[in-house]
Design an enzyme around this catalytic site. Structure first.
Site, short mmCIF file in Angstrom:
data_model
loop_
_atom_site.label_atom_id
_atom_site.label_comp_id
_atom_site.label_asym_id
_atom_site.label_seq_id
_atom_site.Cartn_x
_atom_site.Cartn_y
_atom_site.Cartn_z
N ASN A 161 -34.71 -13.37 39.74
CA ASN A 161 -34.56 -13.84 41.13
C ASN A 161 -35.71 -14.77 41.49
O ASN A 161 -36.60 -15.01 40.68
CB ASN A 161 -34.47 -12.65 42.09
CG ASN A 161 -35.72 -11.79 42.04
OD1 ASN A 161 -36.81 -12.23 42.40
ND2 ASN A 161 -35.57 -10.54 41.56
N LYS B 49 -27.59 -14.43 20.39
CA LYS B 49 -27.05 -15.18 21.52
C LYS B 49 -25.54 -14.92 21.66
O LYS B 49 -24.82 -14.96 20.66
CB LYS B 49 -27.30 -16.68 21.32
CG LYS B 49 -26.86 -17.52 22.50
CD LYS B 49 -27.14 -18.99 22.27
CE LYS B 49 -26.57 -19.79 23.43
NZ LYS B 49 -26.63 -21.22 23.19
N PRO C 84 -33.93 1.96 37.83
CA PRO C 84 -34.62 3.00 38.60
C PRO C 84 -35.38 2.36 39.76
O PRO C 84 -35.79 1.19 39.68
CB PRO C 84 -35.59 3.60 37.58
CG PRO C 84 -35.76 2.57 36.53
CD PRO C 84 -34.48 1.78 36.49
N ASP C 85 -35.56 3.09 40.84
CA ASP C 85 -36.37 2.61 41.97
C ASP C 85 -37.82 3.00 41.67
O ASP C 85 -38.19 4.17 41.70
CB ASP C 85 -35.86 3.26 43.27
CG ASP C 85 -36.55 2.64 44.48
OD1 ASP C 85 -37.78 2.44 44.44
OD2 ASP C 85 -35.84 2.34 45.46
N LYS D 271 -37.27 5.98 51.13
CA LYS D 271 -38.18 5.91 49.98
C LYS D 271 -39.25 7.01 50.04
O LYS D 271 -39.99 7.20 49.07
CB LYS D 271 -38.88 4.55 49.95
CG LYS D 271 -37.92 3.37 49.92
CD LYS D 271 -37.89 2.65 48.60
CE LYS D 271 -36.89 1.51 48.65
NZ LYS D 271 -36.61 0.92 47.36
O1 C5P Z 1 -34.47 -0.95 48.22
P1 C5P Z 1 -35.21 -2.24 48.25
O2 C5P Z 1 -35.09 -3.03 46.98
O3 C5P Z 1 -34.95 -3.10 49.45
O4 C5P Z 1 -36.74 -1.77 48.39
C1 C5P Z 1 -37.78 -2.66 48.38
C2 C5P Z 1 -39.05 -1.95 48.03
O5 C5P Z 1 -38.84 -1.06 46.93
C3 C5P Z 1 -40.11 -2.89 47.55
O6 C5P Z 1 -41.37 -2.32 47.85
C4 C5P Z 1 -39.86 -2.95 46.05
O7 C5P Z 1 -41.02 -3.34 45.32
C5 C5P Z 1 -39.47 -1.53 45.75
N1 C5P Z 1 -38.49 -1.38 44.68
C6 C5P Z 1 -38.87 -0.79 43.48
N2 C5P Z 1 -37.97 -0.60 42.48
C7 C5P Z 1 -36.68 -1.00 42.64
C8 C5P Z 1 -36.28 -1.62 43.82
C9 C5P Z 1 -37.19 -1.80 44.82
O8 C5P Z 1 -40.05 -0.44 43.35
N3 C5P Z 1 -35.83 -0.81 41.64
#
Ligand code: C5P
Length: 408
Positions: free
Chosen positions: A213, A292, A310-311, A350
């Protein structure tokens, strides 16, 4: 940004070829809003003319302790009393030896000795041949000068004017400006270990292509710099961006969200503040092709399947250290509308004490931004400003929220 507005810097030049960099340093000080008074040793005038330094600083240069321009004939007293800092750049091996001995037989050393130690910091940017730098006498003198209250700005490494390669080059003017700017900042985060994620992630499809992105990483890099200025030890986990590493910051480069997660969990184990600014890809390709992916002649595009990443922030925020208050977690939210409502909801989802909201299209790639701080007490706006200024304000906000530590 006028980071040195209102500061008066006495810039001392001693004899060394690195004097050619002092002209640029002087210009950067002036651009940053400082007033600059240049003082040169006789040896320095062999390398750079006082005329050049006068033109760049806008003030006549002092070279002699017998300068009749001063009514009381005491330039060493008058010049040192006005200064917010004395910066010696370049500082030669000989001049360091003179400082270590407390000599005062020419204007610059006399002025350094005459400065009120508590009020006027002395910042030293050494410059010399690598053998001179490594010599035990120089290292001994440097230790003595530091023990006597001076601040060492370090040296660079690389090709030297003498043709040799090694340590001892004067730092570049931009590096010195960054270090000297940092020197003047309030040390709000001394003893803290700050971990920052920044930039996009890159999710590979095959060895050639991937999904990423437009995140520039500017906000995260500014936060890392501001945390360092505030005295923290800073680790910056950066996705693929082309930004220079802030001075004094440890950088770990990663590509994918999984690599960023692995680095963040490892580093968070010893951090006390975690600021997640990275724009982590929400999904990654379910499979990665070793070769490729080729067109097969059928005219049909390949079918791509994705799995959720994962978040990283939520994972770190769930760790026992975060839950116990030993690790303070800060998240960012880029929204396109309804910022306050979305930011509040995201903070709770979060499980973090502070969430910083911004409007995505108004921040991506920009040097300016405005931020909305959301915590348990409510919402506060930091109005539009350069990202570095906002980062400094955010660092002050974070520092104010950290548990006060009782000294051992
Ligand atoms: O859920 P969203 O992407 O809007 O959340 C944004 C926040 O969560 C930012 O602080 C981003 O760095 C963190 N984030 C993360 N891992 C992800 C998605 C978001 O640490 N997979």
């Amino acid at each position: 940004m006028q980071d040195l507005l209102g500061k008066h810097i006495v810039l001392g030049l001693t004899g060394g070829i690195a004097c050619y960099k002092s002209a640029e340093l002087c210009r950067l000080f002036v651009k940053a809003g400082a007033t600059v008074q240049v003082v040169m040793t006789e040896a320095a005038t062999q390398f750079m003319t006082p005329v050049t330094m006068q033109a760049l600083s806008g003030r006549p240069v002092y070279v002699s302790q017998w300068d009749v321009r001063e009514d009381n004939n005491m330039p060493h007293i008058n010049l040192s009393r006005e200064a917010d800092a004395i910066v010696l750049a370049p500082c030669s091996a000989d001049f360091i030896a003179r400082l270590a001995e407390g000599r005062s037989d020419e204007l610059l050393s006399l002025m350094c000795l005459a400065r009120p130690i508590e009020q006027v910091p002395l910042l030293i940017a050494p410059a010399m041949n690598r053998e001179m730098w490594a010599h035990p006498a120089t290292q001994r003198n440097l230790q003595q000068v530091a023990a006597d209250g001076a601040t060492m700005l370090g040296v660079g490494s690389g090709w030297q004017a003498c043709g040799e390669t090694g340590d001892g080059r004067m730092l570049e003017p931009a590096q010195l400006l960054e270090d000297i700017t940092a020197f003047f900042h309030a040390k709000l985060l001394v003893g803290q270990q700050v971990l920052v994620t920044a930039g996009p992630t890159f999710e590979a499809l095959d060895p050639i292509r991937g999904i990423t992105n437009h995140s520039s990483g500017k906000m995260g890099f500014a936060i890392a710099r501001a945390a360092r200025e505030a005295g923290a030890e800073v680790t910056l986990i950066a996705g693929p961006v082309h930004l220079p590493t802030p001075r004094g910051v440890r950088r770990i480069d990663v590509l994918s969200a999984l690599e960023m997660l692995e680095a963040a969990e490892r580093e968070a184990a010893r951090a006390s503040v975690f600021v997640a600014t990275a724009a982590v890809a929400d999904w990654r390709p379910a499979s990665h092709s070793d070769q490729k992916i080729k067109k097969d002649g059928s005219g049909l595009p390949p079918v791509l399947n994705f799995v959720e990443n994962p978040d990283i922030l939520a994972t770190v925020a769930r760790s026992p250290r975060a839950a116990s208050g030993a690790l303070f977690c800060v998240g960012f939210a880029a929204e396109s509308e309804n910022l306050a409502a979305h930011a509040k909801a995201k903070r709770e989802r979060k499980g973090i004490p502070l969430l910083v909201g911004n409007i995505g299209p108004l921040t991506f790639g920009q040097d300016d931004n405005s931020l909305l701080l959301v915590d348990a007490d409510g919402v506060r706006e930091l109005p539009r400003a350069p990202k570095l200024q906002l980062a400094r304000e955010l660092i002050a906000e974070i520092a104010a929220r950290l548990p006060t530590r009782t000294s051992a």
